[in-house]
Design an enzyme around this catalytic site. Structure first.
Site, PDB file in Angstrom:
ATOM      1  N   CYS A  44     -27.834  14.120 -42.599  1.00 34.35           N
ATOM      2  CA  CYS A  44     -26.508  13.619 -42.999  1.00 34.35           C
ATOM      3  C   CYS A  44     -26.437  13.210 -44.468  1.00 34.35           C
ATOM      4  CB  CYS A  44     -26.126  12.430 -42.133  1.00 34.35           C
ATOM      5  SG  CYS A  44     -27.288  11.055 -42.318  1.00 34.35           S
ATOM      6  N   ASP A  46     -27.623  10.423 -45.739  1.00 32.30           N
ATOM      7  CA  ASP A  46     -27.599   8.972 -45.915  1.00 32.30           C
ATOM      8  C   ASP A  46     -28.940   8.454 -46.445  1.00 32.30           C
ATOM      9  OD1 ASP A  46     -24.976   8.577 -45.199  1.00 32.30           O
ATOM     10  OD2 ASP A  46     -25.448   8.489 -43.065  1.00 32.30           O
ATOM     11  N   CYS A  71     -24.921   5.124 -41.374  1.00 33.11           N
ATOM     12  CA  CYS A  71     -23.868   4.860 -40.384  1.00 33.11           C
ATOM     13  C   CYS A  71     -24.202   3.635 -39.512  1.00 33.11           C
ATOM     14  CB  CYS A  71     -23.724   6.079 -39.490  1.00 33.11           C
ATOM     15  SG  CYS A  71     -25.175   6.304 -38.460  1.00 33.11           S
ATOM     16  N   CYS A 118     -30.473   9.098 -36.787  1.00 30.12           N
ATOM     17  CA  CYS A 118     -30.170   7.886 -37.568  1.00 30.12           C
ATOM     18  C   CYS A 118     -31.254   6.831 -37.383  1.00 30.12           C
ATOM     19  CB  CYS A 118     -28.827   7.300 -37.139  1.00 30.12           C
ATOM     20  SG  CYS A 118     -27.525   8.527 -37.051  1.00 30.12           S
TER      21      CYS A 118
HETATM   22 FE1  FES Z   1     -26.416   9.361 -41.411  1.00 29.70          FE
HETATM   23 FE2  FES Z   1     -26.393   8.111 -39.090  1.00 29.70          FE
HETATM   24  S1  FES Z   1     -25.058   9.708 -39.740  1.00 29.70           S
HETATM   25  S2  FES Z   1     -27.779   7.853 -40.724  1.00 29.70           S
END
Ligand code: FES
Length: 141
Positions: A44, A46, A71, A118
Site C-alpha cells: 500500500c 504506507d 491505516c 498491515c
Molecule cells: Fe497500508 Fe494498512 S493499508 S498499512
C-alpha cells in the site's frame, strides 16, 4: 437492505487500539531512542517508524514508541505490538525479532484477511529498530 448489528469488520480490541492507540511517539525530538527503525509497506506504500529503549543488562525492551502514516489496522496492530514487547518487564530482543504477525493478529482478536499486510508494518520497523540497536552497540565497543 436489512440492517444488522455486525456490519463492523473489526474486533472490539482492534477498535480500542485504533481509537486509543498506545505508545504513540508524539515528541520525536526529545525521545532518546536506543534503536530506530523505518519500514514501508510494498502493498500500500504506507510507512512506519518504531523506536525502542533497551535494558543493557537484560537485553529486554523497556520502551517502544511508534508513529505511522498507515491505516487503522496498522495503527491497531502496532499499538498492540508496542504493548506486547513491553509488558511483563519487557520482551527480550531475541524473542521480539522472532515475533510473528499472527501472534499480533491473535491478540487483536483477528483482522480481516485483506488487512493482514498491515500487521506486518510495525513488526518490520521493530526489526529494523533492533538491528539499529545492535549496530550502535557494536560501534560503542
Ligand atoms: Fe497500508 Fe494498512 S493499508 S498499512
Amino acid at each position: 437492505m436489512k440492517k444488522t448489528k455486525t456490519n463492523w469488520l473489526y474486533s472490539q480490541i482492534v477498535k480500542e487500539h485504533f481509537l486509543n492507540p498506545k505508545n504513540v511517539l508524539w515528541d520525536e525530538k526529545n525521545y532518546q531512542a536506543d534503536g530506530k527503525g523505518m519500514a514501508g509497506n510494498p502493498i500500500c506504500g504506507d510507512v512506519m517508524m518504531v523506536c525502542i529503549k533497551v535494558d543493557l543488562k537484560t537485553q529486554k525492551i523497556k520502551d517502544c514508541k511508534w508513529r505511522t502514516y498507515g491505516c487503522g489496522a496498522a495503527i491497531a496492530s502496532t499499538s498492540m505490538l508496542s504493548v506486547m514487547v513491553t509488558e511483563k518487564g519487557g520482551m527480550t530482543l531475541k524473542k521480539a525479532l522472532n515475533l510473528k504477525p499472527q501472534e499480533i493478529i491473535k491478540r487483536l482478536g483477528g483482522l480481516p484477511v485483506l488487512k493482514f499486510h498491515c500487521s506486518v508494518l510495525g513488526q518490520a520497523a521493530l526489526k529494523e529498530a533492533i538491528n539499529d540497536y545492535f549496530k550502535k552497540q557494536k560501534r560503542k565497543k
